[in-house]
Design a protein around this motif. Structure first.
Motif, mmCIF file in Angstrom:
data_model
loop_
_atom_site.group_PDB
_atom_site.id
_atom_site.type_symbol
_atom_site.label_atom_id
_atom_site.label_comp_id
_atom_site.label_asym_id
_atom_site.label_seq_id
_atom_site.Cartn_x
_atom_site.Cartn_y
_atom_site.Cartn_z
ATOM 1 N N LEU A 114 0.821 -1.215 0.000
ATOM 2 C CA LEU A 114 0.000 0.000 0.000
ATOM 3 C C LEU A 114 0.853 1.263 0.000
ATOM 4 C CD1 LEU A 114 -2.758 -1.067 2.567
ATOM 5 C CD2 LEU A 114 -2.996 -0.860 0.079
ATOM 6 N N ARG A 115 2.136 1.119 0.313
ATOM 7 C CA ARG A 115 3.002 2.283 0.454
ATOM 8 C C ARG A 115 4.190 2.278 -0.504
ATOM 9 N NH1 ARG A 115 0.514 0.733 4.812
ATOM 10 N NH2 ARG A 115 -0.199 2.235 6.402
ATOM 11 N N ASP A 116 4.440 1.147 -1.145
ATOM 12 C CA ASP A 116 5.609 1.021 -2.018
ATOM 13 C C ASP A 116 5.251 0.092 -3.169
ATOM 14 O OD1 ASP A 116 8.050 0.791 -3.236
ATOM 15 O OD2 ASP A 116 9.146 0.169 -1.450
ATOM 16 N N GLY A 117 5.318 0.605 -4.391
ATOM 17 C CA GLY A 117 4.952 -0.184 -5.557
ATOM 18 C C GLY A 117 6.059 -1.062 -6.113
ATOM 19 N N ASN A 118 7.217 -1.080 -5.474
ATOM 20 C CA ASN A 118 8.338 -1.885 -5.956
ATOM 21 C C ASN A 118 8.143 -3.331 -5.502
ATOM 22 O OD1 ASN A 118 10.715 -2.857 -6.954
ATOM 23 N ND2 ASN A 118 12.048 -1.557 -5.714
ATOM 24 N N LEU A 119 7.425 -4.127 -6.296
ATOM 25 C CA LEU A 119 7.072 -5.483 -5.898
ATOM 26 C C LEU A 119 8.283 -6.408 -5.823
ATOM 27 C CD1 LEU A 119 3.780 -5.967 -7.963
ATOM 28 C CD2 LEU A 119 4.054 -5.204 -5.601
ATOM 29 N N LEU A 120 9.266 -6.205 -6.703
ATOM 30 C CA LEU A 120 10.433 -7.090 -6.692
ATOM 31 C C LEU A 120 11.236 -6.959 -5.401
ATOM 32 C CD1 LEU A 120 11.737 -6.998 -10.370
ATOM 33 C CD2 LEU A 120 10.881 -8.969 -9.107
ATOM 34 N N ALA A 121 11.147 -5.808 -4.738
ATOM 35 C CA ALA A 121 11.824 -5.663 -3.447
ATOM 36 C C ALA A 121 11.265 -6.650 -2.437
ATOM 37 C CB ALA A 121 11.673 -4.227 -2.931
ATOM 38 N N GLN A 122 9.963 -6.940 -2.554
ATOM 39 C CA GLN A 122 9.337 -7.895 -1.649
ATOM 40 C C GLN A 122 9.743 -9.335 -1.961
ATOM 41 O OE1 GLN A 122 5.610 -7.518 0.155
ATOM 42 N NE2 GLN A 122 5.013 -5.703 -0.977
ATOM 43 N N VAL A 123 10.261 -9.559 -3.139
ATOM 44 C CA VAL A 123 10.822 -10.870 -3.474
ATOM 45 C C VAL A 123 12.275 -10.945 -3.033
ATOM 46 C CG1 VAL A 123 11.359 -12.477 -5.345
ATOM 47 C CG2 VAL A 123 9.250 -11.136 -5.420
ATOM 48 N N PHE A 124 13.008 -9.849 -3.255
ATOM 49 C CA PHE A 124 14.452 -9.848 -3.003
ATOM 50 C C PHE A 124 14.797 -9.975 -1.525
ATOM 51 C CE2 PHE A 124 18.264 -7.397 -1.883
ATOM 52 C CZ PHE A 124 19.224 -8.103 -2.589
ATOM 53 N N TRP A 125 14.273 -9.093 -0.687
ATOM 54 C CA TRP A 125 14.730 -9.048 0.704
ATOM 55 C C TRP A 125 14.374 -10.280 1.522
ATOM 56 C CZ3 TRP A 125 18.539 -6.046 1.719
ATOM 57 C CH2 TRP A 125 18.703 -4.840 1.027
ATOM 58 N N PRO A 126 13.152 -10.793 1.468
ATOM 59 C CA PRO A 126 12.872 -12.023 2.221
ATOM 60 C C PRO A 126 13.728 -13.204 1.778
ATOM 61 C CG PRO A 126 10.834 -10.918 1.635
ATOM 62 C CD PRO A 126 11.924 -10.229 0.878
ATOM 63 N N ASN A 127 13.959 -13.317 0.463
ATOM 64 C CA ASN A 127 14.773 -14.438 -0.013
ATOM 65 C C ASN A 127 16.249 -14.250 0.309
ATOM 66 O OD1 ASN A 127 13.217 -16.589 -1.708
ATOM 67 N ND2 ASN A 127 12.268 -14.627 -2.228
ATOM 68 N N LEU A 128 16.711 -12.995 0.312
ATOM 69 C CA LEU A 128 18.090 -12.751 0.731
ATOM 70 C C LEU A 128 18.257 -13.113 2.208
ATOM 71 C CD1 LEU A 128 20.880 -11.618 -0.066
ATOM 72 C CD2 LEU A 128 20.089 -9.386 0.756
ATOM 73 N N ALA A 129 17.268 -12.745 3.020
ATOM 74 C CA ALA A 129 17.315 -13.096 4.440
ATOM 75 C C ALA A 129 17.279 -14.607 4.616
ATOM 76 C CB ALA A 129 16.141 -12.450 5.172
ATOM 77 N N LEU A 130 16.458 -15.278 3.840
ATOM 78 C CA LEU A 130 16.361 -16.736 3.918
ATOM 79 C C LEU A 130 17.688 -17.389 3.563
ATOM 80 C CD1 LEU A 130 14.459 -19.159 4.348
ATOM 81 C CD2 LEU A 130 13.892 -19.028 1.914
ATOM 82 N N ALA A 131 18.332 -16.876 2.510
ATOM 83 C CA ALA A 131 19.628 -17.424 2.102
ATOM 84 C C ALA A 131 20.694 -17.139 3.149
ATOM 85 C CB ALA A 131 20.039 -16.837 0.751
ATOM 86 N N GLY A 132 20.697 -15.915 3.700
ATOM 87 C CA GLY A 132 21.719 -15.546 4.677
ATOM 88 C C GLY A 132 21.619 -16.336 5.970
ATOM 89 N N VAL A 133 20.412 -16.433 6.525
ATOM 90 C CA VAL A 133 20.219 -17.187 7.767
ATOM 91 C C VAL A 133 20.528 -18.662 7.547
ATOM 92 C CG1 VAL A 133 18.505 -17.924 9.465
ATOM 93 C CG2 VAL A 133 18.546 -15.549 8.679
ATOM 94 N N SER A 134 20.097 -19.199 6.416
ATOM 95 C CA SER A 134 20.365 -20.609 6.120
ATOM 96 C C SER A 134 21.859 -20.869 5.962
ATOM 97 C CB SER A 134 19.622 -21.022 4.844
ATOM 98 O OG SER A 134 18.227 -20.894 5.020
#
Length: 302
Positions: free
Chosen positions: A178-198
């Motif tokens: 609702l506040r940011d139209g950059n949808l790919l950012a929502q793909v990038f950051w969670p998956n980067l976090a998933l890769a980093g923690v893993s």
């Protein structure tokens, strides 16, 4: 006549893309279940999360209007990323402990609970129908324990935890959207976090992996990214309230894959539970689309 044919073609494309999405995401879930039998979660997510994050960056740069992966909602993105990491791990072990198609009932509860909590958390109006849909969905889950709650196992508790975490992730996603139209950012950051923690956990759980299993992990990442990309196309062709009920086709894919790949044959209780959960989701989406009870013509997105 030409306009009608064009509208019909757009609807057909949207429906076709949704069917493809359900097939892709169910196939990715099947690989998750296969990996869960032999490996710990970080071994799949360290690689797949990194690949999906990289694909998000490449697609962003290749687009006509590159926006990078910056977000206007860093705190909400941190919450979404944390919930994604924990939820992915919970679903991973739920697939290990439960029959494949049974996990669908928990996955289908996420949008129902999200709709209910959107009021107190996001300040959105929550209609009474949302309460009814969630109650109906909970009855569907109870079909997994026809002999009483005492028959629920650890896998069901893990899947329920995954549902709650998935709900947090979805609500954070809506808040960001609702506040940011950059949808790919929502793909990038969670998956980067998933890769980093893993990757941090990988030295403690690593098990030797052959080239075949490595190939499955790469395929999983590709299926996951492709599913999300196809879903974007489907949502461009048809409104969300039309697409969402069609996503329940995932149950049929999961039943078919469970029988063909894992030798799992669902019982009557699972079909009844799935029917109730699917009905609850369809009821909720219909109420959102037609809040006054009057059907309106669906106009495909241009």
């Amino acid at each position: 006549m030409i306009a009608a044919r064009a509208a019909g073609a757009t609807i057909a494309v949207g429906v076709g893309l949704t069917v493809i999405y359900t097939a892709l995401i169910s196939s990715a879930d099947a690989i998750t279940k296969m990996f869960a039998a032999s490996y710990a979660a970080p071994q799949l997510f360290a690689l797949s999360g990194g690949i999906v994050a990289l694909l998000a960056v490449l697609v962003n740069r290749a687009g006509p209007n590159p926006r990078g992966v910056a977000t206007r909602c860093p705190r909400a993105m941190a919450i979404r990323s944390t919930a994604t990491v924990l939820g992915a791990g919970a679903f991973f072990y739920a697939f290990r402990l439960l029959p494949f198609a049974e996990v669908f009932l928990f996955i289908a509860m996420i949008p129902l609970i999200t709709a209910l909590l959107s009021g107190p958390v996001l300040g959105e109006a929550v209609r009474p129908q949302a309460w009814g849909a969630v109650c109906l969905g909970m009855i569907g889950l109870l079909c997994l324990a026809p002999r009483g709650l005492g028959t629920f196992q650890l896998g069901h508790a893990v899947a329920l935890a995954a549902v709650l975490l998935g709900t947090v992730s979805m609500m954070a996603s809506r808040y960001i959207g609702l506040r940011d139209g950059n949808l790919l950012a929502q793909v990038f950051w969670p998956n980067l976090a998933l890769a980093g923690v893993s990757a941090l956990a990988l030295p403690f759980v690593w098990a030797p992996m052959g080239l075949g299993d490595l190939g499955w992990a790469v395929l999983y990442a590709g299926l996951l990214f492709a599913a999300r990309w196809v879903l974007v196309g489907a949502l461009k062709a048809l409104p969300a309230y039309v697409i969402t009920p069609l996503m329940n086709l995932q149950f049929l894919w999961m039943v078919a894959i469970g029988a063909a790949v894992f030798g799992e044959v669902p019982g009557t209780a699972l079909y009844l539970g799935a029917a109730l959960v699917i009905t609850a989701g369809a009821w909720l989406i219909y109420d959102q689309a037609f809040p006054n009870g009057a059907a309106r013509k669906v106009v495909p997105a241009e």
